[in-house]
Design a protein around this motif. Structure first.
Motif, PDB file in Angstrom:
ATOM      1  N   SER A 103      17.313  -0.569 -10.473  1.00 55.53           N
ATOM      2  CA  SER A 103      17.786  -1.541 -11.453  1.00 55.53           C
ATOM      3  C   SER A 103      18.720  -0.874 -12.460  1.00 55.53           C
ATOM      4  N   ALA A 104      19.564  -1.686 -13.083  1.00 54.58           N
ATOM      5  CA  ALA A 104      20.509  -1.206 -14.085  1.00 54.58           C
ATOM      6  C   ALA A 104      19.934  -1.380 -15.480  1.00 54.58           C
ATOM      7  N   ALA A 105      20.177  -0.415 -16.337  1.00 56.36           N
ATOM      8  CA  ALA A 105      19.698  -0.503 -17.723  1.00 56.36           C
ATOM      9  C   ALA A 105      20.548  -1.505 -18.500  1.00 56.36           C
ATOM     10  N   VAL A 123      25.020  -5.068 -23.410  1.00 55.26           N
ATOM     11  CA  VAL A 123      25.697  -4.364 -22.321  1.00 55.26           C
ATOM     12  C   VAL A 123      24.729  -4.133 -21.175  1.00 55.26           C
ATOM     13  N   VAL A 124      25.286  -3.997 -19.979  1.00 59.06           N
ATOM     14  CA  VAL A 124      24.495  -3.682 -18.791  1.00 59.06           C
ATOM     15  C   VAL A 124      25.243  -2.630 -17.992  1.00 59.06           C
ATOM     16  N   ASN A 174      19.570   4.752 -18.364  1.00 58.12           N
ATOM     17  CA  ASN A 174      18.885   4.508 -19.638  1.00 58.12           C
ATOM     18  C   ASN A 174      19.475   5.377 -20.741  1.00 58.12           C
ATOM     19  N   ARG A 175      19.469   4.880 -21.960  1.00 56.68           N
ATOM     20  CA  ARG A 175      19.959   5.636 -23.108  1.00 56.68           C
ATOM     21  C   ARG A 175      19.015   5.433 -24.294  1.00 56.68           C
ATOM     22  N   ASP A 176      18.784   6.505 -25.046  1.00 62.13           N
ATOM     23  CA  ASP A 176      17.903   6.445 -26.206  1.00 62.13           C
ATOM     24  C   ASP A 176      18.589   5.755 -27.377  1.00 62.13           C
ATOM     25  N   GLY A 207      17.223   0.910 -27.943  1.00 58.06           N
ATOM     26  CA  GLY A 207      17.708   1.711 -26.834  1.00 58.06           C
ATOM     27  C   GLY A 207      18.260   0.840 -25.716  1.00 58.06           C
ATOM     28  N   ILE A 208      18.767   1.478 -24.698  1.00 57.46           N
ATOM     29  CA  ILE A 208      19.211   0.790 -23.485  1.00 57.46           C
ATOM     30  C   ILE A 208      18.215   1.159 -22.401  1.00 57.46           C
TER      31      ILE A 208
END
Length: 360
Positions: free
Chosen positions: A85-87, A132-133, A142-144, A170-171
């Motif tokens: 899956s995409a974040a 955003v995706v 993933n991003r913090d 986060g993302i």
């Protein structure tokens, strides 16, 4: 009972005995006798057959089935391997006051690119938040919170800031494709917990169906029987503790099911509670052994632990810790001097490995 495979010698002895029983006068002890050769051939065929039957007997059960058969076991319950899956999440920057920006604006962070997924308007001061995706999939997307992200096409969007910050949640939600062990665990969980029209295990199953979720626990909220809380762990996160973005993804999955309880904002990230250890008298002390101890205790915590809440606390047995340490290769003896007793967790606390102190 597991399928028993006879050895070649056992199968051969059985065939030779059959020849002597049903063909009186034959002698299977002579080295070059036709009956002896035939017995060996039949024994080899029987051994191959039993190996095949042993393999097929393993495929009868989801607990031991291999990949292609495991997929079929899961599909019978409507369970399918979770795809990568995409974040997704929110980033914060600035633009022209009161201007609405369309979806499809590209941003980059490292080797990953993201697209805005919905139109958004800047406020009167120019502050702008965009959903955003990621354009790719996997845990690497993933991003913090408070991380930086760059506008990919500043020429196309000259009035947008070139540097953006990841929002406080986060993302999250990015996950790799599900492993065989993950699919097996969900299949066995579904077999042991059939749907019940909104019982607690139904909520756990919804969370477990989300890519990246590796464990989930649903609890009734104290003093409010109609309310629940769903705690979960997310793959790829430090100590498997989910971020705010992961919580939003799991909550969206619960919202999509909308069961009979009051289930708005019930997805919760456990509160990590570091478990400090003090180990004395470690024989064969080395960095390799110490690293193995840390890995063993971490694995034990994941397997045995769950969050605790008021009225349904979780107690970490001190003996489990000693057992994990004792199972390490190269560890011959140790004395666990801290904790002194079992450790109890509540208020959503979840035990994670803290500092390990080694004494003399």
């Amino acid at each position: 009972m597991a399928w028993q495979i006879r050895s070649l010698s056992e199968a051969s002895a059985r065939v030779r005995g059959a020849f002597r029983q049903y063909l009186p006068g034959t002698d299977t002890a002579l080295k070059n006798n036709f009956v002896t050769v035939t017995a060996k051939v039949l024994a080899a065929l029987a051994h191959e057959f039993e190996l095949r039957m042993a393999y097929l007997s393993k495929q009868l059960f989801a607990r031991t089935a291999e990949k292609q058969f495991l997929v079929q076991h899961a599909a019978e319950f409507g369970i399918y391997r979770k795809s990568a899956s995409a974040a997704q999440g929110v980033i914060i920057g600035s633009g022209t006051a009161n201007v609405t920006y369309p979806s499809g604006i590209r941003f980059v962070s490292g080797a990953v690119s993201y697209l805005s997924s919905a139109p958004a308007s800047a406020d009167p001061l120019g502050a702008l938040s965009l959903n955003v995706v990621a354009e790719s999939t996997g845990a690497a997307t993933n991003r913090d919170a408070d991380g930086t992200m760059a506008l990919a096409d500043p020429v196309l969007w000259p009035d947008l800031s070139t540097a953006w910050l990841v929002g406080p949640a986060g993302i999250g939600g990015g996950a790799d494709i599900e492993s065989d062990d993950g699919l097996r665990a969900r299949t066995l969980y579904r077999k042991a917990n059939p749907p019940g029209g909104g019982k607690l295990t139904d909520y756990e199953a919804i969370a477990l169906d989300v890519p990246g979720v590796v464990k989930a626990w649903a609890f009734r909220q104290p003093l409010a029987p109609g309310f629940i809380a769903v705690y979960f762990l997310f793959d790829g996160r430090p100590n498997l503790i989910p971020t705010g973005g992961d919580v939003l993804i799991v909550q969206a999955a619960i919202d999509a099911k909308r069961l009979i309880r009051i289930d708005d904002s019930v997805a919760v990230a456990p509160t990590p509670a570091p478990l400090a250890l003090t180990i004395d008298g470690l024989a064969s002390d080395s960095q390799t052994v110490r690293d193995a101890i840390a890995a063993a205790v971490t694995e034990m915590l994941v397997k045995r632990s769950r969050p605790g809440i008021p009225g349904d606390t979780f107690t970490m047995s001190r003996s489990w810790i000693s057992e994990a340490i004792s199972g390490v290769t190269g560890e011959d003896r140790h004395v666990l001097t801290w904790p002194l007793d079992d450790v109890t967790y509540t208020n959503g606390q979840y035990p994670v490995l803290g500092t390990i102190t080694y004494g003399a």
